[in-house]
Enzyme design. Structure first.
Site, PDB file in Angstrom:
ATOM      1  N   ASP A  94       0.811  -1.228   0.000  1.00  0.00           N
ATOM      2  CA  ASP A  94       0.000   0.000   0.000  1.00  0.00           C
ATOM      3  C   ASP A  94       0.841   1.274   0.000  1.00  0.00           C
ATOM      4  O   ASP A  94       0.412   2.315   0.514  1.00  0.00           O
ATOM      5  CB  ASP A  94      -0.970   0.013   1.199  1.00  0.00           C
ATOM      6  CG  ASP A  94      -1.874  -1.198   1.207  1.00  0.00           C
ATOM      7  OD1 ASP A  94      -2.201  -1.689   0.115  1.00  0.00           O
ATOM      8  OD2 ASP A  94      -2.242  -1.662   2.302  1.00  0.00           O
ATOM      9  N   GLY A 142       1.481   3.025  -2.477  1.00  0.00           N
ATOM     10  CA  GLY A 142       1.065   3.926  -3.560  1.00  0.00           C
ATOM     11  C   GLY A 142       1.563   3.425  -4.906  1.00  0.00           C
ATOM     12  O   GLY A 142       1.728   4.209  -5.849  1.00  0.00           O
ATOM     13  N   LYS A 143       1.756   2.093  -5.012  1.00  0.00           N
ATOM     14  CA  LYS A 143       2.278   1.516  -6.264  1.00  0.00           C
ATOM     15  C   LYS A 143       1.346   1.844  -7.433  1.00  0.00           C
ATOM     16  O   LYS A 143       1.798   2.170  -8.520  1.00  0.00           O
ATOM     17  CB  LYS A 143       2.446  -0.010  -6.112  1.00  0.00           C
ATOM     18  CG  LYS A 143       3.473  -0.396  -5.058  1.00  0.00           C
ATOM     19  CD  LYS A 143       3.569  -1.900  -4.886  1.00  0.00           C
ATOM     20  CE  LYS A 143       2.340  -2.518  -4.273  1.00  0.00           C
ATOM     21  NZ  LYS A 143       2.079  -2.129  -2.871  1.00  0.00           N
ATOM     22  N   PRO A 158      -8.866  -1.056   8.809  1.00  0.00           N
ATOM     23  CA  PRO A 158      -7.979   0.060   9.154  1.00  0.00           C
ATOM     24  C   PRO A 158      -6.524  -0.403   9.105  1.00  0.00           C
ATOM     25  O   PRO A 158      -6.207  -1.509   9.549  1.00  0.00           O
ATOM     26  CB  PRO A 158      -8.381   0.412  10.594  1.00  0.00           C
ATOM     27  CG  PRO A 158      -9.368  -0.597  11.040  1.00  0.00           C
ATOM     28  CD  PRO A 158      -9.747  -1.467   9.895  1.00  0.00           C
ATOM     29  N   ARG A 159      -5.668   0.420   8.508  1.00  0.00           N
ATOM     30  CA  ARG A 159      -4.244   0.057   8.468  1.00  0.00           C
ATOM     31  C   ARG A 159      -3.577   0.543   9.744  1.00  0.00           C
ATOM     32  O   ARG A 159      -3.886   1.631  10.235  1.00  0.00           O
ATOM     33  CB  ARG A 159      -3.563   0.694   7.260  1.00  0.00           C
ATOM     34  CG  ARG A 159      -4.085   0.171   5.933  1.00  0.00           C
ATOM     35  CD  ARG A 159      -3.451   0.916   4.767  1.00  0.00           C
ATOM     36  NE  ARG A 159      -4.000   0.476   3.488  1.00  0.00           N
ATOM     37  CZ  ARG A 159      -4.135   1.259   2.421  1.00  0.00           C
ATOM     38  NH1 ARG A 159      -3.759   2.526   2.468  1.00  0.00           N
ATOM     39  NH2 ARG A 159      -4.638   0.788   1.306  1.00  0.00           N
ATOM     40  N   GLN A 175       1.955  -6.164  -3.125  1.00  0.00           N
ATOM     41  CA  GLN A 175       2.396  -6.296  -1.735  1.00  0.00           C
ATOM     42  C   GLN A 175       3.685  -5.472  -1.533  1.00  0.00           C
ATOM     43  O   GLN A 175       3.866  -4.468  -2.188  1.00  0.00           O
ATOM     44  CB  GLN A 175       2.594  -7.771  -1.343  1.00  0.00           C
ATOM     45  CG  GLN A 175       1.301  -8.574  -1.256  1.00  0.00           C
ATOM     46  CD  GLN A 175       0.678  -8.987  -2.575  1.00  0.00           C
ATOM     47  OE1 GLN A 175       1.321  -9.595  -3.393  1.00  0.00           O
ATOM     48  NE2 GLN A 175      -0.575  -8.662  -2.783  1.00  0.00           N
ATOM     49  N   LYS A 198       2.906  10.182  -0.230  1.00  0.00           N
ATOM     50  CA  LYS A 198       2.084  10.647   0.901  1.00  0.00           C
ATOM     51  C   LYS A 198       2.812  11.629   1.820  1.00  0.00           C
ATOM     52  O   LYS A 198       2.567  11.659   3.024  1.00  0.00           O
ATOM     53  CB  LYS A 198       1.526   9.433   1.669  1.00  0.00           C
ATOM     54  CG  LYS A 198       0.717   8.506   0.760  1.00  0.00           C
ATOM     55  CD  LYS A 198      -0.095   7.484   1.491  1.00  0.00           C
ATOM     56  CE  LYS A 198      -1.549   7.868   1.605  1.00  0.00           C
ATOM     57  NZ  LYS A 198      -2.448   6.773   1.908  1.00  0.00           N
ATOM     58  N   GLY A 211      -4.555  -4.306  -3.917  1.00  0.00           N
ATOM     59  CA  GLY A 211      -5.533  -3.259  -4.223  1.00  0.00           C
ATOM     60  C   GLY A 211      -4.739  -2.026  -4.594  1.00  0.00           C
ATOM     61  O   GLY A 211      -4.113  -1.414  -3.735  1.00  0.00           O
TER      62      GLY A 211
HETATM   63  P1  GDP Z   1      -0.788   0.296  -3.473  1.00  0.00           P
HETATM   64  O1  GDP Z   1      -1.380  -0.986  -3.015  1.00  0.00           O
HETATM   65  O2  GDP Z   1       0.671   0.387  -3.199  1.00  0.00           O
HETATM   66  O3  GDP Z   1      -1.130   0.615  -4.905  1.00  0.00           O
HETATM   67  O4  GDP Z   1      -1.459   1.452  -2.586  1.00  0.00           O
HETATM   68  P2  GDP Z   1      -3.021   1.584  -2.249  1.00  0.00           P
HETATM   69  O5  GDP Z   1      -3.734   2.062  -3.445  1.00  0.00           O
HETATM   70  O6  GDP Z   1      -3.532   0.354  -1.588  1.00  0.00           O
HETATM   71  O7  GDP Z   1      -2.963   2.676  -1.107  1.00  0.00           O
HETATM   72  C1  GDP Z   1      -2.410   3.936  -1.312  1.00  0.00           C
HETATM   73  C2  GDP Z   1      -3.480   4.988  -0.997  1.00  0.00           C
HETATM   74  O8  GDP Z   1      -2.877   6.246  -0.882  1.00  0.00           O
HETATM   75  C3  GDP Z   1      -4.526   5.124  -2.088  1.00  0.00           C
HETATM   76  O9  GDP Z   1      -5.750   5.485  -1.497  1.00  0.00           O
HETATM   77  C4  GDP Z   1      -3.981   6.263  -2.942  1.00  0.00           C
HETATM   78  O10 GDP Z   1      -5.014   6.971  -3.641  1.00  0.00           O
HETATM   79  C5  GDP Z   1      -3.371   7.134  -1.876  1.00  0.00           C
HETATM   80  N1  GDP Z   1      -2.195   7.931  -2.284  1.00  0.00           N
HETATM   81  C6  GDP Z   1      -1.184   7.605  -3.121  1.00  0.00           C
HETATM   82  N2  GDP Z   1      -0.235   8.563  -3.144  1.00  0.00           N
HETATM   83  C7  GDP Z   1      -0.679   9.523  -2.306  1.00  0.00           C
HETATM   84  C8  GDP Z   1      -0.125  10.758  -1.854  1.00  0.00           C
HETATM   85  O11 GDP Z   1       0.974  11.169  -2.238  1.00  0.00           O
HETATM   86  N3  GDP Z   1      -0.856  11.474  -0.942  1.00  0.00           N
HETATM   87  C9  GDP Z   1      -2.059  11.056  -0.477  1.00  0.00           C
HETATM   88  N4  GDP Z   1      -2.691  11.808   0.417  1.00  0.00           N
HETATM   89  N5  GDP Z   1      -2.601   9.880  -0.868  1.00  0.00           N
HETATM   90  C10 GDP Z   1      -1.917   9.136  -1.752  1.00  0.00           C
HETATM   91  P1  IMO Z   2      -0.901  -4.216  -2.246  1.00  0.00           P
HETATM   92  O1  IMO Z   2      -0.424  -4.778  -3.553  1.00  0.00           O
HETATM   93  C1  IMO Z   2      -1.068  -4.632   2.085  1.00  0.00           C
HETATM   94  C2  IMO Z   2      -1.233  -8.712   3.677  1.00  0.00           C
HETATM   95  C3  IMO Z   2      -2.521  -9.145   4.363  1.00  0.00           C
HETATM   96  C4  IMO Z   2      -1.960 -10.111   5.380  1.00  0.00           C
HETATM   97  C5  IMO Z   2      -0.826 -10.794   4.608  1.00  0.00           C
HETATM   98  C6  IMO Z   2      -1.194 -12.129   3.987  1.00  0.00           C
HETATM   99  O2  IMO Z   2      -2.211  -3.525  -2.342  1.00  0.00           O
HETATM  100  O3  IMO Z   2       0.160  -3.434  -1.578  1.00  0.00           O
HETATM  101  P2  IMO Z   2      -2.714 -12.804   1.917  1.00  0.00           P
HETATM  102  O4  IMO Z   2      -4.173 -12.584   1.636  1.00  0.00           O
HETATM  103  O5  IMO Z   2      -1.816 -12.236   0.887  1.00  0.00           O
HETATM  104  O6  IMO Z   2      -2.379 -14.236   2.204  1.00  0.00           O
HETATM  105  O7  IMO Z   2      -2.421 -12.015   3.295  1.00  0.00           O
HETATM  106  O8  IMO Z   2      -0.456  -9.897   3.590  1.00  0.00           O
HETATM  107  N1  IMO Z   2      -1.403  -8.197   2.300  1.00  0.00           N
HETATM  108  C7  IMO Z   2      -1.312  -6.903   1.977  1.00  0.00           C
HETATM  109  N2  IMO Z   2      -1.139  -5.807   2.741  1.00  0.00           N
HETATM  110  N3  IMO Z   2      -1.128  -4.512   0.745  1.00  0.00           N
HETATM  111  C8  IMO Z   2      -1.271  -5.603  -0.034  1.00  0.00           C
HETATM  112  O9  IMO Z   2      -1.219  -5.550  -1.382  1.00  0.00           O
HETATM  113  C9  IMO Z   2      -1.409  -6.868   0.571  1.00  0.00           C
HETATM  114  N4  IMO Z   2      -1.571  -8.124   0.113  1.00  0.00           N
HETATM  115  C10 IMO Z   2      -1.553  -8.915   1.176  1.00  0.00           C
HETATM  116  O10 IMO Z   2      -3.171  -8.060   4.970  1.00  0.00           O
HETATM  117  O11 IMO Z   2      -1.386  -9.414   6.454  1.00  0.00           O
HETATM  118 MG    MG Z   3      -2.936  -1.667  -1.833  1.00  0.00          MG
END
Ligand code: GDP
Ligand code: IMO
Ligand code: MG
Length: 461
Positions: free
Chosen positions: A38, A40-41, A329-330, A249, A356, A65
């Protein structure tokens, strides 16, 4: 005729005749999460993919996600690479991914509804493994079973699907397309899995006939997407096209190198690119590591710099830190430099992207974990044993906050001085150059360091 058929390449030799030395290393980039996911990939892949010819996922499944926001419109991609949102960019789901056919079709339908072109543009590896309903059943039952370590998985059946892959009893996408084989596989697997799940967890049995009907129908819809994506990718690279590998991940969730057993079941680190796509390590170029300006984790497991007080709640609220897939919640905490240095080493990170930054805008001061003490002794070592983390004491250095808005700033020189100093500190202490900084979720809320922008130009040029 398949796009991967060497014979259809006009005037060209088949890729299988190319030697590894023909591949152009300078034409690829990898996007890696340097923390627990998470980072911000999704946003960064979207920003950088503008000029890439192909974007490929190599690990994980719909546990990911990846959020992309374009002109205020939000897309959350789980299996399909974010490059699909860039017209003209081909998307690949590599062999290292575990594919839930129903989740895939749902995502494809939603993309189509939103006017995103997927047909002829999106390719699924014939060697990727398939997630079936018994994987979810077993995962749900075993996560809640007494005496089991609770990982806090996404309950998508990811772990059990990789278990079957490694146990050499999995079903691959190529097998999904062979209906006779699919039927036999489902019958045999259901009889075994139903027995195990009943004996261990008293689960209700799954109906193999119903499952076959559902997956045979899915198989027909998936067939047009399936090809030998290793050939597609290697050919693209050999032809001088640029390929981006989209990590899922993060480093600390990697099956081998993360905080085991609180990890996912695939190779999330840059080493996973090769085994998860069939592109040789010699063709891997720039590795771009992503870190938030702080740290989050979702699910169980060690988190040395976690904030359990109201500052953690402030970061969660400002950063909207709720899982993109599960809504959980993270957990939030300060930036952890020992882990960032570890991620740099493991992945061979050449550039760091800090996301972020804006979330820290209102803080008076910002502590950063600069080193660890284990049992009172300073160490650079990252424990191999999860319980080793219990004895970690983070050593913090507190930096001044900037207390002004950085949201949407697109030029480094326009950042408040304290924000620039914060970034310089991260670069110096992590031993990595910062190439990009993100100040908001939108595409345009991004700034580039000139040297990094030039490197990306040369990769895609
Ligand atoms: P990913 O799994 O690495 O693609 O990240 P996620 O999409 O799960 O979570 C990142 C969250 O942060 C998303 O809700 C993005 O829209 C948000 N985000 C990404 N870059 C920024 C940033 O620079 N600032 C803020 N406030 N939000 C960001
Ligand atoms: P992105 O690509 C954050 C975490 C789960 C759990 C552990 C194992 O969006 O960054 P799983 O269902 O993979 O067997 O769960 O890994 N987890 C993630 N946490 N971002 C993810 O993907 C995740 N994919 C799995 O919350 O702790
Ligand atoms: Mg994610």
């Amino acid at each position: 005729m398949s796009v991967c058929d060497p014979a259809v390449r006009p005037g060209g030799r088949g890729i299988l005749l190319h030697g590894a030395n023909d591949l152009m290393k300078g034409k690829t980039a990898v996007i890696i999460g340097a923390q627990w996911g998470d980072e911000g990939k999704g946003k960064i892949v979207d920003v950088l993919s503008e000029k890439f010819a192909v974007v490929a996922r190599y690990a994980g499944g719909h546990n990911a996600g990846h959020t992309v926001i374009i002109n205020g419109k939000k897309f959350i991609l789980q299996l399909v690479p974010c490059g699909v949102l860039r017209p003209g960019c081909r998307s690949v789901i590599g062999n290292g991914v575990v594919l839930d056919p129903l989740a895939f079709l749902k995502e494809v339908a939603s993309l189509r509804e939103n006017g995103v072109a997927v047909d002829g543009n999106l390719f699924v590896s014939n060697r990727a493994h398939v997630i079936l309903p018994y994987h979810r059943m077993i995962e749900l039952a075993s996560e809640n079973a007494p005496g089991r370590v609770k990982i806090g998985t996404t309950s998508r059946g990811i772990g059990p699907a990789y278990e079957d892959k490694m146990g050499r009893r999995g079903l691959r996408v190529a097998d999904l397309l062979d209906l006779k084989l699919l039927k036999t596989h489902i019958e045999n697997a259901c009889s075994e899995k139903n027995m195990i799940a009943h004996a261990l967890f008293n689960s209700e049995p799954l109906d193999p006939d119903k499952m076959y009907e559902e997956y045979a129908a899915a198989s027909e819809k998936i067939a047009p997407f399936v090809s030998d994506t290793a050939v597609l990718l290697n050919r693209a690279i050999a032809d001088g096209q640029s390929v981006m590998f989209e990590g899922a991940q993060g480093t600390m969730l990697d099956i081998d190198l993360g905080t085991y057993p609180f990890v996912t079941s695939s190779s999330a680190t840059s080493g996973g690119v090769s085994i998860g796509t069939g592109v040789p390590p010699t063709a891997i170029g720039t590795v771009i590591g992503l870190t938030k300006a702080y740290c989050t984790r979702v699910g169980g497991g060690p988190f040395p710099s976690e904030l359990l007080d109201k500052t953690g709640d402030i970061l969660r609220a400002r950063g909207n830190e709720y899982g993109a897939v599960t809504g959980r919640p993270r957990r939030c905490g300060w930036l952890d430099l020992p882990l960032l240095r570890y991620a740099g080493m493991i992945n061979g990170i050449s550039w760091l992207v800090v996301t972020k930054l804006d979330v820290l805008d209102e803080l008076d001061e910002i502590p950063v974990c600069v080193s660890y003490k284990i049992n009172g002794r300073a160490t650079e070592e990252i424990p191999a044993h999860a319980s080793g983390y219990d004895n970690i004491e983070c050593v913090y250095k507190t930096l001044p906050g900037w207390r002004s808005s950085t949201e949407g700033i697109t030029e480094l020189r326009k950042l408040p001085k304290a924000a620039r100093e914060y970034l310089d500190f991260i670069a110096k202490e992590s031993g990595t150059r910062i190439g990009m900084v993100s100040t908001g979720p939108g595409r345009e809320q991004t700034m580039f360091v000139d040297e990094f922008a030039a490197e990306m130009e040369s990769v895609t040029g």
